[in-house]
Structure formats: C-alpha cells, structure tokens
Design an enzyme around this catalytic site. Structure first.
Site, PDB file in Angstrom:
ATOM      1  N   ASN A  52     -14.776  29.948   1.382  1.00 46.12           N
ATOM      2  CA  ASN A  52     -14.342  28.936   2.347  1.00 46.12           C
ATOM      3  C   ASN A  52     -13.517  29.585   3.452  1.00 46.12           C
ATOM      4  OD1 ASN A  52     -11.436  28.883   1.559  1.00 46.12           O
ATOM      5  ND2 ASN A  52     -12.355  28.304  -0.398  1.00 46.12           N
ATOM      6  N   LYS A  92     -30.721  41.024  -6.220  1.00 40.59           N
ATOM      7  CA  LYS A  92     -30.724  40.186  -5.020  1.00 40.59           C
ATOM      8  C   LYS A  92     -31.854  39.155  -5.125  1.00 40.59           C
ATOM      9  CE  LYS A  92     -31.189  40.344  -0.079  1.00 40.59           C
ATOM     10  NZ  LYS A  92     -31.851  41.002   1.022  1.00 40.59           N
ATOM     11  N   ASP A  96      -9.184  24.555 -13.073  1.00 40.77           N
ATOM     12  CA  ASP A  96      -8.142  24.153 -12.123  1.00 40.77           C
ATOM     13  C   ASP A  96      -6.869  24.934 -12.456  1.00 40.77           C
ATOM     14  OD1 ASP A  96      -6.010  22.824 -10.761  1.00 40.77           O
ATOM     15  OD2 ASP A  96      -7.380  21.133 -10.447  1.00 40.77           O
ATOM     16  N   ILE A  97      -6.542  25.878 -11.609  1.00 36.02           N
ATOM     17  CA  ILE A  97      -5.431  26.805 -11.866  1.00 36.02           C
ATOM     18  C   ILE A  97      -4.093  26.066 -11.863  1.00 36.02           C
ATOM     19  CG2 ILE A  97      -4.279  28.897 -11.004  1.00 36.02           C
ATOM     20  CD1 ILE A  97      -7.100  29.555  -9.703  1.00 36.02           C
ATOM     21  N   LYS A  99      -3.507  13.141  -6.271  1.00 40.98           N
ATOM     22  CA  LYS A  99      -3.685  14.526  -6.736  1.00 40.98           C
ATOM     23  C   LYS A  99      -2.455  15.004  -7.492  1.00 40.98           C
ATOM     24  CE  LYS A  99      -6.347  16.812  -4.063  1.00 40.98           C
ATOM     25  NZ  LYS A  99      -6.868  17.502  -2.908  1.00 40.98           N
ATOM     26  N   LYS A 153      -2.735  16.203 -11.363  1.00 37.82           N
ATOM     27  CA  LYS A 153      -2.456  17.594 -11.742  1.00 37.82           C
ATOM     28  C   LYS A 153      -1.149  17.732 -12.524  1.00 37.82           C
ATOM     29  CE  LYS A 153      -5.330  19.507  -8.242  1.00 37.82           C
ATOM     30  NZ  LYS A 153      -6.114  20.700  -8.095  1.00 37.82           N
TER      31      LYS A 153
HETATM   32  O1  C5P Z   1      -8.224  19.695  -6.384  1.00 41.59           O
HETATM   33  P1  C5P Z   1      -7.909  20.250  -5.048  1.00 41.59           P
HETATM   34  O2  C5P Z   1      -8.665  21.507  -4.744  1.00 41.59           O
HETATM   35  O3  C5P Z   1      -8.026  19.303  -3.923  1.00 41.59           O
HETATM   36  O4  C5P Z   1      -6.345  20.624  -5.143  1.00 41.59           O
HETATM   37  C1  C5P Z   1      -5.692  21.438  -4.248  1.00 41.59           C
HETATM   38  C2  C5P Z   1      -4.533  22.124  -4.925  1.00 41.59           C
HETATM   39  O5  C5P Z   1      -4.883  22.598  -6.206  1.00 41.59           O
HETATM   40  C3  C5P Z   1      -4.093  23.367  -4.170  1.00 41.59           C
HETATM   41  O6  C5P Z   1      -2.729  23.550  -4.431  1.00 41.59           O
HETATM   42  C4  C5P Z   1      -4.940  24.462  -4.838  1.00 41.59           C
HETATM   43  O7  C5P Z   1      -4.355  25.733  -4.680  1.00 41.59           O
HETATM   44  C5  C5P Z   1      -4.962  24.016  -6.278  1.00 41.59           C
HETATM   45  N1  C5P Z   1      -6.202  24.344  -7.015  1.00 41.59           N
HETATM   46  C6  C5P Z   1      -6.161  25.242  -8.043  1.00 41.59           C
HETATM   47  N2  C5P Z   1      -7.314  25.492  -8.765  1.00 41.59           N
HETATM   48  C7  C5P Z   1      -8.462  24.870  -8.460  1.00 41.59           C
HETATM   49  C8  C5P Z   1      -8.520  23.958  -7.407  1.00 41.59           C
HETATM   50  C9  C5P Z   1      -7.366  23.718  -6.686  1.00 41.59           C
HETATM   51  O8  C5P Z   1      -5.102  25.828  -8.316  1.00 41.59           O
HETATM   52  N3  C5P Z   1      -9.554  25.140  -9.157  1.00 41.59           N
END
Ligand code: C5P
Length: 402
Positions: A209, A288, A306-307, A336, A340
C-alpha cells in the site's frame, strides 16, 4: 537551568535579531555551558565578532578558508566539538543553503560536516517565513531531524506583524536546557510500527500500500527525543532511521507480528502506525506466475493477523492505534477502538490529499478512555514531525493519568 559541561556551538546568520543573541550567549555561559561562536558574513553586519568573543570567552570563527583558524581548529574538528549546534537567528537564506546541503561558508559547512544535533531558530520577515520555498525547506529540515524552535508571531523590526519573530533569548535558553535535561520518558520502552507491509505473491510480485512511514518515524523520533528507549518495527520505506532508535526491518505482516511480540515484552507503550495489509496470498508461488492467454487470474487471499489486537490482548503496555478512514471517520474510529480493545485511537481522513498518506502534513482526532469516559482531542493540520511531538506528550500524559 543547568548546562554544566555542555558544549554549545552558537551560529549567527544575517538578521536584525542577531543583536539579541548576545544576551542568549551570556545566558548559556551563565548556566555553565562552554560556548563557541561561528558567524556568517551577514551576521557580522549586524553585530561585531568582538561582542560575541567577549561574551563567549572564546575567539569567534567566521572564515572557512582562513589558514590561521584552520591551524588552530579545523572546520572538521569544530564540527565534532559541540554537544549541540544552535543557529540563531537562522535566516531564510541560511535555512535554504543548509537544507540543500551547501557548504559555501564556515557555518553551512559545519552543518554538513557534523553528526551532532542542530537546532534552527528561524527569524525573518513574515512574508519570507510564509513563502512556499521557506516552508518546504523547513519541512525538509524537520524530516532530516533538525530541531526547530519557533518562530514566534508578533511585531517585526520591518513594521510587519506575523510569524517570523525569533524566540526571545530566555525562551531559546530554556529550549537548550530542555534539550539536555527534559527527558520525561526516561526508563520507558516504546514500540512503534510504521510503513506498509509487503505480501509476496510470487518471487517478483507483491501486495502492498501507499504508506510512507512518515508518521510512525516521526513518532519514534519524538519519543526518543524525550528519553524513551524506542524500537521501530518498520516495513520498507525511504526514510532515515531517527538517531538512537532501534530499527527492526520487516516485510510481511507475519514478520511484523513476530518482531512486535518480542519487542513489546516489558514495553510501556505500543503505537501501531503501520498500514498492515489486511490480506496475503494463501499460496505464494515458488516460480514467477505466467500470463495465461484467455482466462483472468484469481489469487486466493487469506487474512493477516491483527498485530494491534494481539498486543492489546496479550501484553500489558498502553496500546495506541491509528484509523485511516475515507468516510464516517469518527464512528469507524470509535468502533475500531472497541473491537481492538485499545485505550486510544488516532483517526485521520485519508480521502484528503493535503494530509495523511504520503503527505508531510497530518490532522488527527484522537479518541481515548479517561475516567471511564470516551473523550476526544483534535490536533490541527500541521507537519507530521511537529504533530508527533505533541502526540507523544499527549499519550504520555493520558497514560500517566489512567
Ligand atoms: O483494522 P484496521 O487496519 O483498520 O486498523 C488500523 C490499526 O490497526 C492501525 O493502528 C494498524 O497499525 C493496526 N493493524 C495492525 N495489524 C493489522 C491491521 C491493522 O496492527 N493486521
């Protein structure tokens, strides 16, 4: 104020505010600093080297090509000498020359030759300050890690009124003191994610991205400046690593999670600024992938971990997220935050081209829990580096209050 043992190189450039720097020099010396002065030709038109020599107690340096000065203390030696370089007043011309990396007089050469921190204290006419070239130069200076002190707004020597006045000598002296002695995040460990992730599809293609990493890097820089031990877990970006920040470079979301798991053990604050790819290819092709004549191509994707959610659920640190939205920013950000399980979320509108992704500017609405209530603080549009400093102080304050 305590500047005992500190070595400060005071650089003066051409501007009427130069006369005030005599007082600054006196204040720094009084607070215990050893001060050496470098003056440009323009500065000498406003104040004499003799004045600065008398106040600093050291001979003034003003010529790059003076054989006597080079014999006594070469410019490279002078560049290595200070703990901090303060350029006051910093004229529009000097800011332009130093951000362009020019080395056409002694002071500009020192800025190129030094690895020491540099603070610019701008002073100029309000129109010159507002000029787009000056603003772009300031932006460059800020992203390169120059400290920028001021300018203030008010009456100007030329009769104009507006931004461009140099900070008063006492304010500058306090900034110098804070630079050395204000370390409220000392003994804290901060972990920050930044940049995009890169998800391989085959050996030459990937999903990613447009995240530039600027916001995360600015936050890392700001936290380190206030004394925190900072680990920056970053996807690939084209930015310099801020000084005294530990970088852990990663590519994919899975690699970022693995690095974050280790880094957040015993950490105090986690700021998730990275734009993590939501999906990755389920199967990464070893070879490839070839173009197929008639049919289209379907790549099966699976969700990435999701970190931020992992850290909020498993570690004890104060967790801050970012929400990049293109619509319904407030509602989506709050939802959100709940989903989270985090204490704070910084929402920005990425549909606007003047702020957010890739831009040097950002505007934030920060939602946070305080006294069992959801509150919001608005940070006006401003340079990401400046915003980051305010945000880090804010996170620290709210964390302490809760
Ligand atoms: O779920 P979304 O991507 O909209 O959430 C954004 C927030 O979550 C940001 O702080 C991003 O760094 C974190 N994030 C993450 N791991 C992911 C997706 C988003 O830590 N897989």
């Amino acid at each position: 104020m305590n500047l005992g043992q500190k070595k400060i190189l005071l650089g003066l450039t051409g501007g009427i505010a130069a006369y005030k720097v005599a007082d600054l020099c006196r204040q720094l010396v009084k607070a215990g600093a050893e001060v050496k002065v470098v003056m440009t030709k323009g500065a000498k038109a406003f104040i004499t080297p003799l004045t600065m020599q008398a106040l600093s107690g050291n001979p003034v340096h003003d010529d790059l090509l003076d054989p006597r000065a080079e014999a006594a203390m070469g410019h490279i030696e002078l560049a290595k000498w200070p703990d901090l370089i303060v350029i006051a007043p910093a004229s529009a011309d000097f800011i332009a020359r130093s951000t362009a990396g020019m080395a056409d007089d002694l002071l500009a050469t020192l800025c190129v030759a030094t690895a020491k921190p540099i603070a610019l204290v701008p002073a100029m006419n309000q129109q010159m300050w507002a000029n787009k070239a000056t603003q772009a130069n300031m932006q460059t200076a800020a992203t390169r890690g120059f400290h920028i002190w001021g300018p203030a707004s008010g009456d100007q020597a030329c009769g104009d009124v507006g931004f461009g006045r140099m900070l008063e000598p006492t304010e500058i002296a306090h900034k110098v003191d804070a630079f050395f002695n204000y370390k409220p995040l000392k003994n804290q460990k901060w972990v920050i994610t930044a940049g995009p992730t890169v998800e391989k599809i085959d050996p030459v293609r990937y999903l990613t991205n447009r995240s530039s990493g600027k916001m995360g890097y600015s936050i890392a820089q700001a936290a380190a400046k206030l004394g925190a031990k900072v680990t920056l877990v970053s996807g690939p970006v084209a930015l310099d690593v801020p000084s005294s920040v530990e970088l852990v470079p990663v590519q994919s979301a899975q690699e970022m999670l693995d690095a974050v798991k280790t880094a957040t053990e015993k950490s105090d604050v986690f700021v998730a600024c990275a734009a993590v790819s939501d999906y990755r290819a389920k199967n990464i092709s070893e070879q490839k992938m070839k173009k197929q004549a008639e049919s289209g191509l379907t790549i099966e994707l699976e969700q990435n971990p999701d970190i931020l959610h992992w850290v909020a659920s498993n570690q004890k640190c104060y967790s801050v997220g970012f929400a990049a939205e293109t619509q319904n920013v407030n509602e989506y950000a709050q939802a959100k935050m709940q989903r989270k399980g985090i204490q704070m979320i910084c929402a920005n509108d990425v549909s606007r081209s003047d702020i957010g992704f890739g831009s040097d500017q950002n505007e934030l609405k920060v939602f946070y829990q305080s006294e069992n209530e959801l509150k919001m603080k608005h940070f006006e549009p401003q340079a990401k580096v400046m915003l980051a400093e305010k945000l880090v102080e804010f996170i620290s304050k709210i964390k302490t209050e809760n």
